[in-house]
Design a protein around this motif. Structure first.
Motif, PDB file in Angstrom:
ATOM      1  N   CYS A 121       0.827  -1.214   0.000  1.00 55.18           N
ATOM      2  CA  CYS A 121       0.000   0.000   0.000  1.00 55.18           C
ATOM      3  C   CYS A 121       0.858   1.259   0.000  1.00 55.18           C
ATOM      4  O   CYS A 121       0.576   2.222  -0.722  1.00 55.18           O
ATOM      5  N   VAL A 122       1.927   1.276   0.795  1.00 55.95           N
ATOM      6  CA  VAL A 122       2.809   2.441   0.828  1.00 55.95           C
ATOM      7  C   VAL A 122       3.476   2.631  -0.530  1.00 55.95           C
ATOM      8  O   VAL A 122       3.574   3.756  -1.046  1.00 55.95           O
TER       9      VAL A 122
ATOM     10  N   GLU B 292       0.898   4.016  -3.049  1.00 55.80           N
ATOM     11  CA  GLU B 292       0.495   5.404  -2.800  1.00 55.80           C
ATOM     12  C   GLU B 292       1.676   6.369  -2.855  1.00 55.80           C
ATOM     13  O   GLU B 292       1.488   7.566  -3.069  1.00 55.80           O
TER      14      GLU B 292
ATOM     15  N   SER C  78       3.307   7.257  -0.364  1.00 56.47           N
ATOM     16  CA  SER C  78       3.135   8.138   0.793  1.00 56.47           C
ATOM     17  C   SER C  78       2.647   7.319   1.981  1.00 56.47           C
ATOM     18  O   SER C  78       1.693   6.537   1.856  1.00 56.47           O
ATOM     19  N   PHE C  79       3.274   7.499   3.156  1.00 58.41           N
ATOM     20  CA  PHE C  79       2.788   6.844   4.366  1.00 58.41           C
ATOM     21  C   PHE C  79       1.452   7.438   4.798  1.00 58.41           C
ATOM     22  O   PHE C  79       0.578   6.733   5.305  1.00 58.41           O
TER      23      PHE C  79
ATOM     24  N   ALA D  79      -1.304   6.009   2.476  1.00 56.29           N
ATOM     25  CA  ALA D  79      -1.470   4.582   2.729  1.00 56.29           C
ATOM     26  C   ALA D  79      -2.129   4.346   4.086  1.00 56.29           C
ATOM     27  O   ALA D  79      -2.960   3.445   4.238  1.00 56.29           O
TER      28      ALA D  79
ATOM     29  N   GLN E 153      -0.316   6.914  10.918  1.00 55.12           N
ATOM     30  CA  GLN E 153       0.904   6.971  10.107  1.00 55.12           C
ATOM     31  C   GLN E 153       2.090   6.382  10.866  1.00 55.12           C
ATOM     32  O   GLN E 153       2.916   5.658  10.299  1.00 55.12           O
TER      33      GLN E 153
ATOM     34  N   LEU F 294       1.889   2.577  10.886  1.00 55.99           N
ATOM     35  CA  LEU F 294       2.222   2.017   9.578  1.00 55.99           C
ATOM     36  C   LEU F 294       3.724   2.079   9.331  1.00 55.99           C
ATOM     37  O   LEU F 294       4.325   1.123   8.816  1.00 55.99           O
ATOM     38  N   SER F 295       4.337   3.196   9.717  1.00 51.36           N
ATOM     39  CA  SER F 295       5.780   3.341   9.540  1.00 51.36           C
ATOM     40  C   SER F 295       6.528   2.282  10.341  1.00 51.36           C
ATOM     41  O   SER F 295       7.500   1.684   9.863  1.00 51.36           O
TER      42      SER F 295
ATOM     43  N   ARG G 208      13.132   6.813   2.272  1.00 53.94           N
ATOM     44  CA  ARG G 208      12.281   7.843   2.849  1.00 53.94           C
ATOM     45  C   ARG G 208      13.016   9.173   2.893  1.00 53.94           C
ATOM     46  O   ARG G 208      14.186   9.244   3.280  1.00 53.94           O
TER      47      ARG G 208
ATOM     48  N   VAL H 284       8.402   9.124  -0.626  1.00 50.34           N
ATOM     49  CA  VAL H 284       8.725   7.739  -0.319  1.00 50.34           C
ATOM     50  C   VAL H 284       8.828   7.001  -1.645  1.00 50.34           C
ATOM     51  O   VAL H 284       7.945   7.113  -2.499  1.00 50.34           O
TER      52      VAL H 284
END
Length: 301
Positions: A14-15, A18, A20-21, A24, A32, A35-36, A53, A58
Motif C-alpha cells: 500500500c505504501v 500510494e 506516501s505513508f 497509505a 501513520q 504504519l511506519s 524515505r 517515499v
C-alpha cells in the motif's frame, strides 16, 4: 509465514502504491506512525531496505521494487476474488466499458447486448463506437472488439461472430450505365466509394482472393467516407461501387436496390473477437457479459 507477516507485506504494498505513508495510512485506516513502524519491522526481519524515505517523498529501493512487482498483482487477485464472492450474494452491478467498431455493434453484438441489458438492469454497459485500434488498457476499457486478423498477441480473445465475407455492390442503374466487372482488375475502370482508415489515415485497399491468387486493388475513388451507412446509401444512389461487409448490405441485396459482383473473389476471413488483457481481473458482471456474447453451438450472439 504467519498471518501477521502477510499483513505487513500488504502494508508495504500500500505504501509503495500510494508513494506516501500518509495516504497509505488513510487507506488502511491506521495511524501513520503505526504504519511506519510496521514497514520498519518488516525491513528488519528481511534484513534489507525496501523503501527510501525523505521528508517529502517515499520510493521503493531496487529490492523494494522487485518485491512490489511480485506482490501487488497477487494482492489484487485476492482482493478481486473476495469482491467477486461478495457479489454472488447480490445482483451483479457496476460499469462495463467496451470499445468496438460501429458495424460490430449493429450486426454482431446487438442480440447479446439486448439480452444482457434485460437480464442485469443494475449493470451499466457502455459501448463506444470507434473504428480506431484503441489501446484498451491506456484508455481504461474493460474490453474491445476487433477482427481476428487485427488482434494483439498478448490479449485473451473470444470469437463473437462466425467468419465474415466482403461484398462489392452497386445499384442496378449503375451497372446498366457502366457495365459489370468480371475481374477485380476491371474495378480500375469504375467509379468507387472508398473508406478512409481511421488508424493511419490511408484509404482501404480492396483485397480479393480466389484459388490461392490474391489481388489488392487501390481503386479510382469517386467518393471517400468514414461510415459504412453512408457508403451503402451512396451505392444505392448510383454514385459508385462499394466494398463492405456483406451483412451491411443484406437488406439491400434482398430488396434489389443493390446487386453484388465478384462474389467468387470474396473469400471468408476471421470474424469479430471480443478481447481483453491477459491479467484483467474480471468482475462478476464482466464474466456474465462474456458468457452472453460467447459463440454457442456454431452460432454467435
Amino acid at each position: 509465514m504467519s498471518q501477521e507477516n502477510f499483513n505487513d507485506l500488504y502494508a508495504f504494498v500500500c505504501v509503495a502504491q500510494e508513494g506516501s505513508f500518509t495516504k497509505a495510512a488513510a487507506k488502511l485506516n491506521v495511524s501513520q506512525s503505526a504504519l511506519s513502524q510496521t514497514v520498519r519491522n518488516l525491513e528488519q526481519r528481511m534484513g534489507i531496505r525496501l523503501l527510501s524515505r525523505t521528508t517529502r517523498s517515499v520510493a521503493t529501493t531496487h529490492a523494494g521494487e522487485r518485491l512490489f512487482v511480485k506482490l501487488a498483482p497477487l494482492f489484487e487477485d485476492v482482493t478481486q476474488e473476495l469482491q467477486d464472492i461478495n457479489e454472488l450474494r447480490d445482483c451483479p452491478r457496476g460499469l462495463i466499458r467496451i470499445t468496438t467498431p460501429e458495424f460490430a455493434i449493429e450486426h454482431v453484438m446487438w442480440p447479446g447486448v439486448k439480452r444482457f441489458v434485460e437480464k442485469y438492469p443494475d449493470v451499466t454497459l457502455e459501448l463506444n463506437a470507434d473504428n480506431r485500434l484503441v489501446d484498451i488498457v491506456g484508455e481504461r476499457y474493460d474490453a474491445g472488439v476487433r477482427l481476428g486478423e487485427m488482434l494483439a498477441k498478448d490479449m485473451i480473445a473470444m470469437p463473437i461472430s462466425p467468419e465474415l465475407r466482403i461484398a462489392v455492390v452497386g445499384s442496378p442503374s449503375y451497372f446498366a450505365q457502366h457495365g459489370i466487372p468480371r475481374h477485380p482488375k476491371e474495378l480500375m475502370q469504375h467509379r468507387c466509394i472508398n473508406w478512409r482508415l481511421p488508424t493511419v489515415g490511408g484509404l482501404l485497399p480492396w483485397e480479393f482472393e480466389r484459388d490461392g491468387e490474391k489481388i489488392s486493388i487501390r481503386p479510382n475513388n469517386s467518393l471517400i467516407l468514414n461510415t459504412s451507412t453512408a457508403g451503402v446509401r451512396a451505392a444505392v444512389d448510383s454514385m459508385g461501387l462499394f466494398y463492405t461487409m456483406e451483412e451491411a448490405v443484406q437488406a439491400e441485396l434482398e430488396n434489389g436496390s443493390l446487386v453484388r459482383v465478384l462474389e467468387d473473389w470474396c473469400a471468408p476471413f476471421p470474424g469479430f473477437y471480443l478481447y481483453y488483457p491477459s491479467r484483467h481481473h474480471r468482475s462478476q458482471a464482466f464474466s456474465l457479459f462474456l458468457e452472453e456474447m460467447r459463440c454457442k453451438e456454431g452460432r454467435c450472439s
